[in-house]
Design an enzyme around this catalytic site. Structure first.
Site, PDB file in Angstrom:
ATOM      1  N   ASN A 178      41.114  52.539  25.561  1.00 33.28           N
ATOM      2  CA  ASN A 178      42.294  52.909  24.765  1.00 33.28           C
ATOM      3  C   ASN A 178      43.364  51.822  24.733  1.00 33.28           C
ATOM      4  O   ASN A 178      44.173  51.779  23.811  1.00 33.28           O
ATOM      5  CB  ASN A 178      42.881  54.248  25.242  1.00 33.28           C
ATOM      6  CG  ASN A 178      43.498  54.159  26.612  1.00 33.28           C
ATOM      7  OD1 ASN A 178      42.963  53.506  27.489  1.00 33.28           O
ATOM      8  ND2 ASN A 178      44.618  54.798  26.790  1.00 33.28           N
ATOM      9  N   LYS A 204      35.477  43.960  33.741  1.00 38.27           N
ATOM     10  CA  LYS A 204      34.475  44.824  33.090  1.00 38.27           C
ATOM     11  C   LYS A 204      35.221  45.676  32.060  1.00 38.27           C
ATOM     12  O   LYS A 204      35.790  46.711  32.384  1.00 38.27           O
ATOM     13  CB  LYS A 204      33.813  45.679  34.172  1.00 38.27           C
ATOM     14  CG  LYS A 204      33.199  46.985  33.724  1.00 38.27           C
ATOM     15  CD  LYS A 204      31.925  46.818  32.935  1.00 38.27           C
ATOM     16  CE  LYS A 204      31.443  48.166  32.439  1.00 38.27           C
ATOM     17  NZ  LYS A 204      32.180  48.628  31.232  1.00 38.27           N
ATOM     18  N   GLU A 244      32.541  49.415  27.358  1.00 40.49           N
ATOM     19  CA  GLU A 244      31.426  49.062  26.466  1.00 40.49           C
ATOM     20  C   GLU A 244      31.737  49.423  25.015  1.00 40.49           C
ATOM     21  O   GLU A 244      31.055  48.979  24.103  1.00 40.49           O
ATOM     22  CB  GLU A 244      30.122  49.719  26.924  1.00 40.49           C
ATOM     23  CG  GLU A 244      30.148  51.244  27.037  1.00 40.49           C
ATOM     24  CD  GLU A 244      30.677  51.748  28.390  1.00 40.49           C
ATOM     25  OE1 GLU A 244      31.619  51.127  28.924  1.00 40.49           O
ATOM     26  OE2 GLU A 244      30.162  52.759  28.883  1.00 40.49           O
ATOM     27  N   GLY A 246      40.872  54.204  34.092  1.00 42.94           N
ATOM     28  CA  GLY A 246      39.899  54.975  33.330  1.00 42.94           C
ATOM     29  C   GLY A 246      39.990  56.428  33.711  1.00 42.94           C
ATOM     30  O   GLY A 246      41.040  56.904  34.147  1.00 42.94           O
ATOM     31  N   GLY A 247      38.876  57.124  33.546  1.00 43.77           N
ATOM     32  CA  GLY A 247      38.885  58.565  33.752  1.00 43.77           C
ATOM     33  C   GLY A 247      38.669  58.957  35.211  1.00 43.77           C
ATOM     34  O   GLY A 247      38.238  58.161  36.039  1.00 43.77           O
ATOM     35  N   GLY A 307      36.441  57.160  38.164  1.00 46.79           N
ATOM     36  CA  GLY A 307      37.360  56.736  39.226  1.00 46.79           C
ATOM     37  C   GLY A 307      36.904  57.224  40.596  1.00 46.79           C
ATOM     38  O   GLY A 307      36.945  56.484  41.580  1.00 46.79           O
ATOM     39  N   CYS A 363      47.235  57.548  28.289  1.00 49.79           N
ATOM     40  CA  CYS A 363      47.260  58.214  29.599  1.00 49.79           C
ATOM     41  C   CYS A 363      48.606  58.890  29.824  1.00 49.79           C
ATOM     42  O   CYS A 363      48.694  59.903  30.497  1.00 49.79           O
ATOM     43  CB  CYS A 363      46.971  57.211  30.701  1.00 49.79           C
ATOM     44  SG  CYS A 363      48.085  55.815  30.725  1.00 49.79           S
ATOM     45  N   GLU A 375      42.443  66.939  30.683  1.00 54.59           N
ATOM     46  CA  GLU A 375      42.935  65.849  29.842  1.00 54.59           C
ATOM     47  C   GLU A 375      42.030  65.767  28.612  1.00 54.59           C
ATOM     48  O   GLU A 375      40.840  65.468  28.719  1.00 54.59           O
ATOM     49  CB  GLU A 375      42.880  64.526  30.604  1.00 54.59           C
ATOM     50  CG  GLU A 375      43.494  63.392  29.801  1.00 54.59           C
ATOM     51  CD  GLU A 375      43.268  62.031  30.423  1.00 54.59           C
ATOM     52  OE1 GLU A 375      42.142  61.756  30.869  1.00 54.59           O
ATOM     53  OE2 GLU A 375      44.226  61.239  30.439  1.00 54.59           O
ATOM     54  N   GLU A 388      50.174  49.826  40.222  1.00 57.30           N
ATOM     55  CA  GLU A 388      50.236  48.434  39.764  1.00 57.30           C
ATOM     56  C   GLU A 388      51.559  48.257  39.028  1.00 57.30           C
ATOM     57  O   GLU A 388      52.270  49.219  38.764  1.00 57.30           O
ATOM     58  CB  GLU A 388      49.034  48.082  38.888  1.00 57.30           C
ATOM     59  CG  GLU A 388      47.748  48.036  39.718  1.00 57.30           C
ATOM     60  CD  GLU A 388      46.589  47.331  39.026  1.00 57.30           C
ATOM     61  OE1 GLU A 388      46.751  46.174  38.590  1.00 57.30           O
ATOM     62  OE2 GLU A 388      45.517  47.938  38.928  1.00 57.30           O
TER      63      GLU A 388
END
Ligand code: NAD
Length: 507
Positions: free
Chosen positions: A168, A191, A194, A244-245, A249, A300, A399, A476
């Site tokens: 996203n 990474k 995809e 990510g999800g 995770g 998110c 979510e 972060e």
């Protein structure tokens, strides 16, 4: 396409190779893999390219190369000024290549091109400038607390960082992680999702162009189950930064924990947007609409549960529904579009499945809840507003990650806080009120890592970002990133002659 952005769209598509691989340093590994994955354009369902999936052996080679570069000191031991110069040059190159970067993210995710350009690409460049500047503030700390002893505390680069990003916010997510990890002298394997690796491939190439030494950065390209798993499981990875999800995770966090690698997990959310009757009505309405539908709801930070005080509920809900129905749905390269497609067919189907669950659970679909049929082959969903009978039904607990606003009505402050906190997530919370004290009280009591008062999504680079509960682990942003991507190290030097307890002496 009939709009001025059509040239960029066609030029971008024409320049994308048929197959894209992982990158060992800057070298593409298209030949190395037998498995191929298709990347689709969610605007029309067309195939954009194929990924030559990075195998476990490819990933192993990348991590070894990253470790070798780390151990060589070529970047981990480089002068701060050298790292700053590369990061600053990267920011410049990102800005110079903004149109291509934005278009690459746009054709793979359906992100509106004008939003991809600004704020996404601008924010990406901003992260490189930010962490280049942040290095100026990093100094060793000196203590002289113990007698005759100098204690120096420094930050050492952590080692090899594995960076996982979602679809996203491909470029923004990659840039936040790469800028901080590289600033602190780490070697990295990134990474990307995809679904949307193209912008990140270009970013890695720009970093090498900016002067990053060979071997420091690699890109693992492929699915989570194969390529991602190989990276998350690798014994030589020292840091794992995952956005990510929740499900992925959990798997990745367990792997990191099993070998004591530090990990940050920036996961999903189900954020409450609390609107009190004394709020600035028009601003709160604007905030609720953008909070629910920005990036087609694939954010998110989305304020996906809208909690409205009963006194204004009827009027607010009617206005919210009216605005939702007026959102201009359009193709990603349509400059007038306010909302584009979902990022994939799977994502579109997921959103539609929640409309069914809402009906099953007795919620009232006020608008939307169905596919938009104006775009053949495209993954378009009508923006949806649902009045929920209670907070415990699935549309209020899961979510959805789509343009899907669950609306709840509350009677007082206590009830609003209780509904807001009744979730396993804890990423963000919003409060709209004209009463400053109430705003501070509510923001403080929301169990979220991020609380915003009288504003929709905002991010301060200096502030920690992340969530409570199932929204993640650690933070972060700002100095939290600098801490995460480094190891504190203490060196103590003794200058005195105080006797040392001596063992094993005969006299
Ligand atoms: P995802 O979890 O499916 O994938 C994220 C990344 O992890 C991708 O690169 C994917 O290939 C990889 N991956 C998936 N399974 C893996 C596995 N088993 N092992 C190793 N790697 C694996 O997430 P997504 O669908 O790409 O993104 C949407 C999610 O990201 C949402 O839940 C959203 O809330 C979250 N998100 C969070 C933030 C935040 O800062 N908190 C920001 C953006 C998105």
């Amino acid at each position: 396409m009939g709009n001025p952005l059509s040239d960029i769209y066609h030029k971008t598509l024409a320049a994308i190779p048929d197959t894209v691989g992982g990158l060992l340093s800057g070298r593409s590994l298209t030949e190395a893999s037998v498995e191929k994955l298709a990347v689709f354009n969610p605007d029309n369902g067309d195939q954009v390219t194929m990924i030559a999936q990075s195998s476990a052996a490819d990933v192993d080679e990348m991590v070894h190369a990253a470790k070798a570069s780390f151990d060589s000191g070529i970047w981990s031991g480089a002068a701060m000024s050298e790292r700053q110069a590369v990061l600053t040059q990267a920011a410049k190159l990102i800005r110079e290549n903004a149109e291509e970067l934005a278009a690459l993210d746009s054709v793979t995710t359906g992100l509106l091109y004008h939003r991809a350009l600004k704020p996404h690409v601008q924010a990406a460049a901003g992260w490189f400038d930010y962490f280049a500047d942040a290095l100026d503030g990093i100094e060793s700390e000196r203590l002289s607390t113990l007698p005759d002893t100098d204690t120096v505390i420094s930050r050492e680069p952590a080692g090899v960082a594995a960076l996982f990003t979602p679809w996203n916010i491909p470029l923004m997510g990659a840039s936040l992680k790469l800028s901080a990890a590289l600033a602190m002298g780490n070697s990295c394997v990134i990474k990307p999702s995809e679904q949307s690796p193209l912008g990140t491939i270009k970013l890695v190439q720009l970093l090498y162009k900016a002067g990053l030494p060979e071997g420091v950065l690699h890109l693992a390209n492929g699915s989570g189950a194969i390529t991602g798993d190989a990276l998350a499981s690798h014994a030589d990875v020292d840091r794992v930064s995952f956005t990510g999800g929740e499900n992925a995770g959990r798997i990745i966090a367990e792997k990191a924990a099993s070998r004591f690698a530090k990990a940050t997990m920036e996961l999903g959310g189900k954020s409450a947007n609390i609107i009190f009757a004394d709020a600035d009505y028009d601003r709160a309405l604007d905030g609720a609409v953008i909070g629910a539908f920005a990036n087609s709801g694939q954010a998110c930070l989305a304020g996906s549960r809208i909690l409205i005080e009963r006194k204004i509920a009827d009027r607010f809900i009617a206005d919210f529904v009216g605005r939702t129905q007026s959102i201009r749905i359009g193709r990603p390269f349509d400059a007038q579009a306010e909302m584009g497609p979902q990022s994939s067919k799977a994502q579109m189907e997921r959103v539609l499945s929640f409309a069914q669950l809402a009906r099953r659970d007795g919620a009232e679909i006020l608008t939307g809840g169905e596919r938009h049929d104006g775009f053949p082959g495209g993954c378009y969903v009508k923006p949806t507003a649902v009045l929920a009978p209670s907070n415990d039904i699935s549309i209020c607990q899961e979510e959805i990650f789509g343009p899907f606003a669950a609306i709840l009505v509350f009677d007082d402050e206590e009830q609003a806080i209780s509904i807001a906190n009744d979730t396993r997530f804890g990423l963000a919370g919003y409060v709209w009120t004209g009463d400053d004290q109430k705003a501070q009280r509510v923001a403080a009591r929301m169990r979220t890592g991020y609380a915003l008062i009288n504003t929709p999504m905002l991010r301060d680079r200096n502030a920690p970002f992340g969530g409570f509960g199932h929204s993640g682990i650690d933070r972060e942003g700002g100095r939290w990133s600098l801490d995460f991507y480094s190891e504190p190290k203490t060196i103590m030097t003794h200058h005195g002659h105080a006797p040392i307890t001596s063992l094993g002496k005969s006299d």
